[in-house]
Scaffold this motif. Sequence first.
Motif, short mmCIF file in Angstrom:
data_model
loop_
_atom_site.label_atom_id
_atom_site.label_comp_id
_atom_site.label_asym_id
_atom_site.label_seq_id
_atom_site.Cartn_x
_atom_site.Cartn_y
_atom_site.Cartn_z
N GLY A 123 -0.82 9.01 0.72
CA GLY A 123 -1.32 7.91 -0.10
C GLY A 123 -0.35 6.76 -0.18
N GLN A 124 -0.47 5.99 -1.25
CA GLN A 124 0.33 4.80 -1.44
C GLN A 124 1.60 5.14 -2.22
N ALA A 125 2.73 4.55 -1.81
CA ALA A 125 4.00 4.74 -2.50
C ALA A 125 4.59 3.38 -2.85
N LEU A 126 5.15 3.29 -4.05
CA LEU A 126 5.76 2.04 -4.52
C LEU A 126 7.25 2.26 -4.72
N SER A 167 3.99 6.96 12.01
CA SER A 167 3.75 7.68 10.76
C SER A 167 2.28 7.82 10.48
N SER A 168 1.95 8.90 9.74
CA SER A 168 0.54 9.11 9.37
C SER A 168 0.04 8.03 8.44
N SER A 169 0.97 7.27 7.83
CA SER A 169 0.55 6.22 6.90
C SER A 169 -0.07 5.03 7.61
N SER A 170 0.00 5.00 8.93
CA SER A 170 -0.50 3.82 9.64
C SER A 170 -1.99 3.63 9.48
N HIS A 204 8.50 6.47 6.35
CA HIS A 204 8.77 7.53 7.32
C HIS A 204 8.39 8.91 6.77
N LYS A 205 8.28 9.02 5.46
CA LYS A 205 7.81 10.28 4.86
C LYS A 205 6.29 10.40 4.91
N GLY A 206 5.61 9.35 5.37
CA GLY A 206 4.17 9.41 5.55
C GLY A 206 3.36 8.55 4.61
N ALA A 207 4.00 7.83 3.72
CA ALA A 207 3.26 7.01 2.75
C ALA A 207 3.00 5.62 3.29
N ALA A 208 1.98 4.97 2.75
CA ALA A 208 1.79 3.54 2.94
C ALA A 208 2.66 2.87 1.88
N ASN A 260 -3.76 2.77 -11.55
CA ASN A 260 -4.06 3.96 -10.72
C ASN A 260 -4.03 3.66 -9.22
N THR A 261 -3.01 2.93 -8.80
CA THR A 261 -2.91 2.53 -7.38
C THR A 261 -2.07 3.50 -6.56
N PHE A 262 -0.97 4.01 -7.11
CA PHE A 262 0.02 4.72 -6.31
C PHE A 262 0.06 6.22 -6.59
#
Length: 324
Positions: free
Chosen positions: A113-116, A2-5, A131-135, A171-173
């Motif tokens: 970006g970041q996902a919670l 994933s691009s989130s890596s 898998h959608k690309g988020a960290a 303002n993290t996610f």
Amino acid sequence: MSSSSALQPVIPSKPLCTPDGKVSHDTSSGTLAIKRAFQAKSFLSADGFLSAGGSLLADGSPAAQSVDTVSVINEKDIAHRFSKAAKQYNSIASIQRVIAEQALINLPHRLQGQALDIGCGTGIHTQALYHKGAAATGVDIAEGMLAFARKKYSDPIFIQGSALDLPFTENTFSTVFSSMALQWVSDTGLAAKQIARVLKKGGVAELAIMVAGSFDELKTARKVAQLAQADTVMPTASQWGYSFKQSGLSLKRVITKDYVDMHSDIMSLLRSVKGVGAGATGRKQPPLNRRDIKKLAMAYRNASGIESKLPLTYRVSHFRLEKR
């Protein structure tokens, strides 16, 4: 990969400790199987928003305001119930997977970006965010769920924490996701404020929340069978909408749907609720004896008018929110 890596994982803004003093820290490969038959109904309000029974709040002025159900909802009790359910949760929670899958479909195909994931449970949907690309980061109050997730998945980070006190800085996610978890909070207003706090400006939240109107068949059957009610009062879609508006979040869309899970008998139905940790979270009720169960089964079939299967309705509001 994933691009989130390439993104750095989210670190809690303050140490989060489990009951044994350890600091908490993992998600499923994608395909979500649907094992039980279900139906879904949507309700369209006059202003073009989808809601259930007219309970949509789009203008910020519902009949009720923030809901405080602290008298019947206890986080320690919920954490204990869901921790116990961790090992069997994925094999039982078929309707929950259907609902979460719909919530994931509502998100963009690719995330940045970041996902919670709030109330991440066993981590399967946190992994879907990855898998959608988020960290992706998952947070849950049930250490048993988190322990299961960490063993199974290595890409996201899993942290113990409450939706009422999210352990992250402001303002993290870019994305906040939650499915079938926020109905267990004791204060809708505080939960909404926490989501607004951790979202970045321009960030979106996609939330699937079980609301009032759920389990009505079971409530009716218990009443007909003259058995004590054993459910937790849930806020309405309007009450959640008011809380989101008060938090400063912009309500972009809400769709309320009835997901109907079908069961072959009353014991299967009752186990489906208890087995995923979603039993009563209020005052304790005496267990049902054989006579009670027989009365309940008869009342359920008479009330539902269906001979072969017993329906159990999960009324769920799918909220799309944005932080301006």
